[in-house]
Motif scaffolding. Structure first.
Motif, PDB file in Angstrom:
ATOM      1  N   ALA A 210       0.826  -1.204   0.000  1.00 27.37           N
ATOM      2  CA  ALA A 210       0.000   0.000   0.000  1.00 27.37           C
ATOM      3  C   ALA A 210       0.865   1.260   0.000  1.00 27.37           C
ATOM      4  O   ALA A 210       0.568   2.234  -0.706  1.00 27.37           O
ATOM      5  N   ARG A 236      -6.347  -1.418  -0.015  1.00 25.36           N
ATOM      6  CA  ARG A 236      -7.086  -1.235   1.235  1.00 25.36           C
ATOM      7  C   ARG A 236      -7.884  -2.493   1.593  1.00 25.36           C
ATOM      8  O   ARG A 236      -8.089  -2.790   2.773  1.00 25.36           O
ATOM      9  N   GLU A 269     -14.240   3.225   3.937  1.00 22.72           N
ATOM     10  CA  GLU A 269     -13.130   3.538   3.034  1.00 22.72           C
ATOM     11  C   GLU A 269     -13.571   3.403   1.578  1.00 22.72           C
ATOM     12  O   GLU A 269     -13.221   4.237   0.728  1.00 22.72           O
TER      13      GLU A 269
END
Length: 405
Positions: A210, A236, A269
């Motif tokens: 990430a 994510r 998210e």
């Protein structure tokens, strides 16, 4: 003044699409500025009246510039529906079976929604089409998948020179995917791989990937915006799945609340990423269970336990502030006196919208929530109303659930 009289004064009867549209327009016009997200909740899944209300509302909002709808379904699977809605070939039965998670393709109203989107988008330019998104994590009620797909998707998006050294052991650390999807884990935390040395090492790999993806964004995203956004979604998701598996391995008393909280974090998210991507095209309508969308802390009876957690709506509202608006909905054919549902049923002919603040002011302090009408129904109570901008109550439903699972 009686409670019924007070509620009749503040309620807006929604007898047809035109009155629904006017009521929602007035609700949004009363805000400081138009929200980027209008969230419509339902108190349970599978009762036809709620998705049909959603479809009717979407038709009105599209005329007001809304260009996407987001449902409580797997973020990645939803691309199948979006492609079909945009004109891709294929049969709608296959789209409903593969483009919705949790069996939601069989929920009444979703076939109509997909057909509605495809008909609207026909012969329209991409910027003017209504997009379909999912914002849920790729989990089911009893299982969560291996993070393999997402970890490799991020690795493969990165040029070899930008890949972190930790990915060299990825295959060995992942092991057999069946280990991760073991259905026994829902009842036996010790059967989970989530607290193993391998899983903890994978969390480092996922974080490395990430980070590398974020650092490479100025180079990669201008070349392939869609591909980079998809890789970011996988990054994510990999981190979220590893946190979820760690929570599944925890035998502690807060296990269920933690699992629901981790799922809510993943949903939030995803929704924030969708909103950021769609902002230039128009506002977003999102539809899910009230518990996922309300600002107030969510609560639910699961087996013998009362579980509470901060849902996706609470997290998104914290991030967006005035750009987030939430309309809850409920129904109860029994209309028991002394309950919120009974009070609303008394003054509702078909459907009615009540501003939340005025509704709370009109209710006696002794008002309670009614009993669930089906398993999984979470009746609204005053605390949940406080986490909404308005409530839609539906009186013309028998409350029967369509079996979709």
């Amino acid at each position: 003044m009686s409670t019924a009289t007070a509620l009749r004064r503040i309620g807006r009867q929604l007898d047809d699409p035109a009155s629904l549209g006017r009521a929602v327009d007035d609700l949004l016009a009363a805000r400081t500025r138009p929200p980027a997200v209008l969230a419509l909740g339902e108190p349970t899944h599978g009762i036809e009246a709620f998705p049909l209300l959603r479809n009717e509302l979407l038709a009105h909002l599209v005329e007001r510039g809304y260009r996407s709808i987001v449902l409580e379904t797997d973020f990645f699977a939803a691309s199948v529906v979006d492609d079909y809605a945009g004109g891709a070939d294929g049969g709608i039965d296959a789209v409903l079976a593969t483009g919705f998670s949790h069996g939601f393709g069989r929920v009444p109203g979703n076939r109509e929604l997909v057909e509605q989107l495809r008909a609207h988008n026909a012969d329209r330019e991409p910027h003017d089409r209504v997009r379909f998104h999912g914002f849920d994590a790729p989990t089911e009620s009893a299982t969560a998948p291996s993070p393999r797909r997402s970890l490799f998707a991020v690795r493969d998006h990165l040029p070899a020179a930008l890949r972190p050294q930790s990915v060299r052991d990825l295959d060995a650390l992942l092991g057999d995917d069946a280990e991760w999807a073991n259905e026994a884990v829902v009842h036996d935390p010790s059967a989970s791989v989530g607290d193993s040395d391998r899983a903890r090492a994978l969390r480092v790999v996922a974080d490395d990937l990430a980070s590398a993806l974020r650092r490479a964004a100025p180079l990669l995203r201008p070349v392939d915006p869609d591909g980079h956004d998809l890789a970011a979604a996988h990054a994510r998701t990999a981190l979220g799945l590893l946190r979820y598996h760690a929570a599944m391995a925890d035998p502690g008393p807060d296990r269920l609340a933690t699992l629901l909280g981790v799922r809510a974090e993943m949903m939030a998210e995803n929704l924030l990423a969708i909103v950021a991507r769609e902002r230039r095209r128009g506002p977003v309508l999102v539809f899910a269970h009230n518990a996922h969308l309300q600002r107030a802390q969510a609560g639910m009876r699961l087996g013998e336990d009362d579980v509470s957690w901060c849902g996706a709506g609470a997290l998104v509202a914290l991030a967006l502030g005035e750009d987030y608006a939430f309309v809850a909905s409920d129904a109860d054919p029994r209309g028991v006196p002394g309950t919120l549902q009974g009070a609303l049923a008394e003054v509702t002919t078909r459907r009615a919208l009540f501003p939340a603040r005025a509704l709370l002011d009109a209710l006696p302090p002794s008002t309670t929530a009614g009993e669930p009408i089906v398993r999984g129904h979470v009746p609204l109570d005053p605390a949940a109303v406080a986490g909404a901008d308005a409530v839609v109550f539906i009186a013309d439903t028998d409350g029967r659930r369509h079996r979709y699972w």
